[in-house]
Write an enzyme that holds these catalytic residues in place. Sequence first.
Site, PDB file in Angstrom:
ATOM      1  N   PRO A 239     -62.439  55.826  -5.933  1.00  0.00           N
ATOM      2  CA  PRO A 239     -63.854  55.759  -5.520  1.00  0.00           C
ATOM      3  C   PRO A 239     -64.785  56.050  -6.687  1.00  0.00           C
ATOM      4  O   PRO A 239     -64.557  56.965  -7.475  1.00  0.00           O
ATOM      5  CB  PRO A 239     -63.951  56.848  -4.438  1.00  0.00           C
ATOM      6  CG  PRO A 239     -62.559  57.027  -3.932  1.00  0.00           C
ATOM      7  CD  PRO A 239     -61.663  56.777  -5.110  1.00  0.00           C
ATOM      8  N   GLY A 240     -65.847  55.259  -6.791  1.00  0.00           N
ATOM      9  CA  GLY A 240     -66.850  55.485  -7.824  1.00  0.00           C
ATOM     10  C   GLY A 240     -66.601  54.783  -9.131  1.00  0.00           C
ATOM     11  O   GLY A 240     -67.396  54.921 -10.063  1.00  0.00           O
ATOM     12  N   GLY A 242     -66.607  51.549  -9.653  1.00  0.00           N
ATOM     13  CA  GLY A 242     -67.475  50.383  -9.813  1.00  0.00           C
ATOM     14  C   GLY A 242     -66.945  49.101  -9.225  1.00  0.00           C
ATOM     15  O   GLY A 242     -67.307  48.023  -9.705  1.00  0.00           O
ATOM     16  N   LYS A 243     -66.134  49.162  -8.177  1.00  0.00           N
ATOM     17  CA  LYS A 243     -65.583  47.938  -7.588  1.00  0.00           C
ATOM     18  C   LYS A 243     -66.687  47.102  -6.932  1.00  0.00           C
ATOM     19  O   LYS A 243     -66.787  45.896  -7.170  1.00  0.00           O
ATOM     20  CB  LYS A 243     -64.506  48.297  -6.562  1.00  0.00           C
ATOM     21  CG  LYS A 243     -63.328  49.068  -7.142  1.00  0.00           C
ATOM     22  CD  LYS A 243     -62.256  49.340  -6.112  1.00  0.00           C
ATOM     23  CE  LYS A 243     -62.744  50.287  -5.035  1.00  0.00           C
ATOM     24  NZ  LYS A 243     -63.077  51.630  -5.557  1.00  0.00           N
ATOM     25  N   THR A 244     -67.496  47.733  -6.122  1.00  0.00           N
ATOM     26  CA  THR A 244     -68.579  47.000  -5.457  1.00  0.00           C
ATOM     27  C   THR A 244     -69.620  46.538  -6.470  1.00  0.00           C
ATOM     28  O   THR A 244     -70.186  45.445  -6.338  1.00  0.00           O
ATOM     29  CB  THR A 244     -69.236  47.896  -4.391  1.00  0.00           C
ATOM     30  OG1 THR A 244     -68.230  48.365  -3.484  1.00  0.00           O
ATOM     31  CG2 THR A 244     -70.290  47.139  -3.623  1.00  0.00           C
ATOM     32  N   HIS A 459     -61.414  88.160 -15.254  1.00  0.00           N
ATOM     33  CA  HIS A 459     -60.643  87.052 -14.683  1.00  0.00           C
ATOM     34  C   HIS A 459     -60.900  85.760 -15.459  1.00  0.00           C
ATOM     35  O   HIS A 459     -59.957  85.062 -15.864  1.00  0.00           O
ATOM     36  CB  HIS A 459     -61.035  86.869 -13.212  1.00  0.00           C
ATOM     37  CG  HIS A 459     -60.265  85.797 -12.497  1.00  0.00           C
ATOM     38  ND1 HIS A 459     -59.247  86.067 -11.626  1.00  0.00           N
ATOM     39  CD2 HIS A 459     -60.361  84.440 -12.532  1.00  0.00           C
ATOM     40  CE1 HIS A 459     -58.755  84.934 -11.151  1.00  0.00           C
ATOM     41  NE2 HIS A 459     -59.430  83.930 -11.695  1.00  0.00           N
ATOM     42  N   GLU A 460     -62.172  85.438 -15.682  1.00  0.00           N
ATOM     43  CA  GLU A 460     -62.495  84.182 -16.368  1.00  0.00           C
ATOM     44  C   GLU A 460     -62.095  84.230 -17.835  1.00  0.00           C
ATOM     45  O   GLU A 460     -61.596  83.236 -18.379  1.00  0.00           O
ATOM     46  CB  GLU A 460     -63.994  83.892 -16.230  1.00  0.00           C
ATOM     47  CG  GLU A 460     -64.493  83.751 -14.803  1.00  0.00           C
ATOM     48  CD  GLU A 460     -63.752  82.676 -14.032  1.00  0.00           C
ATOM     49  OE1 GLU A 460     -63.224  81.733 -14.654  1.00  0.00           O
ATOM     50  OE2 GLU A 460     -63.691  82.775 -12.792  1.00  0.00           O
ATOM     51  N   HIS A 463     -58.425  83.430 -18.224  1.00  0.00           N
ATOM     52  CA  HIS A 463     -58.142  81.991 -18.301  1.00  0.00           C
ATOM     53  C   HIS A 463     -58.399  81.466 -19.715  1.00  0.00           C
ATOM     54  O   HIS A 463     -57.559  80.772 -20.307  1.00  0.00           O
ATOM     55  CB  HIS A 463     -59.041  81.226 -17.321  1.00  0.00           C
ATOM     56  CG  HIS A 463     -58.693  81.409 -15.884  1.00  0.00           C
ATOM     57  ND1 HIS A 463     -57.456  81.124 -15.367  1.00  0.00           N
ATOM     58  CD2 HIS A 463     -59.451  81.837 -14.840  1.00  0.00           C
ATOM     59  CE1 HIS A 463     -57.451  81.373 -14.062  1.00  0.00           C
ATOM     60  NE2 HIS A 463     -58.652  81.820 -13.725  1.00  0.00           N
ATOM     61  N   ASP A 536     -56.607  79.180  -8.158  1.00  0.00           N
ATOM     62  CA  ASP A 536     -55.720  79.075  -9.318  1.00  0.00           C
ATOM     63  C   ASP A 536     -54.259  78.982  -8.881  1.00  0.00           C
ATOM     64  O   ASP A 536     -53.491  78.159  -9.397  1.00  0.00           O
ATOM     65  CB  ASP A 536     -55.893  80.289 -10.232  1.00  0.00           C
ATOM     66  CG  ASP A 536     -57.341  80.486 -10.647  1.00  0.00           C
ATOM     67  OD1 ASP A 536     -58.046  79.467 -10.774  1.00  0.00           O
ATOM     68  OD2 ASP A 536     -57.749  81.641 -10.834  1.00  0.00           O
TER      69      ASP A 536
END
Length: 711
Positions: A239-240, A242-244, A459-460, A463, A536
């Site tokens: 989806p998104g 660009g088919k249409t 925590h961040e 990561h 996570d």
Amino acid sequence: MNDNNNKKKPNQNDNRRRNITGIVTLVIWALILTIFGNYVLSRTETTGSVEIYFSELINLVESDQVEEVMLESGKYTVTLTEEGEAAWLEEYYAEQGYTSVPEGAEMPTLYTTPLSYTDFLLLLQEHGVAYYSPYQQSSVLSEILISYVLPMAIMLLVMVLFYRFAMSDRMGGGGIGNVGKSNAKVYVEKSTGVTFRDVAGQDEAKESLEEIIDFLHNPGKYTAIGARLPKGALLVGAPGTGKTLLAKAVAGEANVPFFSISGSDFVEMFVGVGASRVRDLFKEAAKMAPCIIFIDEIDTIGKSRDGGRLGGNDEREQTLNQLLAELDGFDPTKGVIVLGATNRPEVLDKALLRPGRFDRRITVDRPNLAGRLATLQVHTRKIRLADDVDLNKIAQATAGAVGADLANLVNEAALRAVRMGRQAVNQNDLLVSFEVVIAGTEKKGTVLTEKEKKLIAYHEVGHALVAARQKGTEPVSKITIVPHTQGALGYTMQLPEEEKFLMDKEELRSEIRTLLGGRSAEEVVFHTATTGASNDIERATDLARKMITMYGMGEKYGIMGLATVQSQYLDQSYGLTCAQATAAEVDSEIYELLEQCHQEARQILEKNRELLDKIAAYLLEKETITGQEMMAIIEGRDPALVDNFGATPEDGGSRTLPDGGNTALPSVDTDGIEKPARRISIVSEPPQAPNGDRPEDGGRPENGDTPSDEN
């Protein structure tokens, strides 16, 4: 010849027999409806009337309460005097249990069945009661005609009209109210306003479609060597992508009639309407050939037929069968081409996909770096850009985005520029808008406690630091502890430096370690676990399961395939194809892999504990930092002098390094995000890095205050 005649006669007799049966059926139904209607009418006429005994009528006449009597062959209708009506109502409601006559009660019409009482008329004349019999001009025959024959004729006429409409619908006509007519929108030449210059990042798809359009314009150079026009092309992609939009560009480039219809437009509540609309669509297209038919979301009517299922949708299968017949039936030399678009090719019927129906399968994939740059250039064509805008860096920062994402990004950037009071979109607007698309806007009313902010920050940073201390991982772009609307109290964003289409086993393990770095940081610093690692853990478990079941990277089952992808272009879901006993052993191996990566992530953080504290303290002070600032702290450089994909500072000020140094740091909000948490934070002083293994406050969050995040 005699044999042929003998074969035709039974068919003709069968047709006559069916016609006679149909006529008799219509007549019977009309008679039943007429009788029912007369019965309902008679019941309606007697509403508000009361039948009395004939003896009661005699008593009413003798007591001088009757004013007049209408004498009919079927009944006598009685009209009472005012005194008689009052007395009769009082007696009637007393029998019903009322103590008095209800207010507003009306006198009903009294009638009775006539009996053979020869002195009845003399009795009426003796008490001065008027009596009469209404004049009936119509005969019994006319009553029968009016009551039965005429209603039957009207009903037969209506039913015949309905029958003809239904037969017209079956034969491909419009049916009642044009129900069976095609709803396709017809575009001629450039009425869609979209051409191939409006489509970027899909060069391979455009090349295939350009060849089809050239075939329509110049069929001679292809037929000269015996080439034939493809009957159809199927656009497949996420989806998104660009088919249409590609189909609309075909309409703008083809200079031929372009029929556009969605698969759901074929489906109605009436049986046979879908097949009728397919016939009508191809009939209209044949009249306007050469032309192009575009069916969007073709999986709505093209799903695989399963003869073994119960309760199948016969209407959908009829529509699919008619579509297959039409694709085989029309002459390709007339120049009718069918384009279909779907993001679920795995559910389409095999008969629909075979060559001769859809000869080409055009994959509309996610754009690469060059494609994203071209797409951004298309969408910013009408946007006023500032001098500092570098679309190359924006394209690099938006790896994995599809055309719809980039269009939304540019629009959000333009809206933000207006909110900030600027006349042009700058680099900050584009970068912040990308984060709004993937993480949502900031939650300005959320107030975090000091414990929660520390937990989220470590925590961040867990990561980010695990990712930075491994090889083959995507570099960290941004770390924030500002809550956002899509459920994240903070997030760490990683963006690839280059296009990558394959990942080896060690890179996948590194990604799992990075995902588990947040939980590992909680355990190393606070000796606890929070709900913030839920997403996570889910993503790490999914990746580990894919490694073992789909990528052949397990220790026990090796290259044995244990799962298959069920939805490649949507959610990429997959299902196991192994026995339950094997699935249990697979779960055990997944646990061992996750636990091993978890311990390795903890070791990385314990080894770099000093950097973990320093970066976390810096993040707590600024609330949002970039990956370049984090790397500057790790390498001992000034984090204020880094580049964030070309973003420029939006405010001033000075800051101090979290290690207590004297280096002045200008307040560089390189992400451009306004930080409402600074205005409402309950922390009076910038928190310091915790000393030792546990923070001063114990590091354990209060009940109900556990954070959650999406990384």
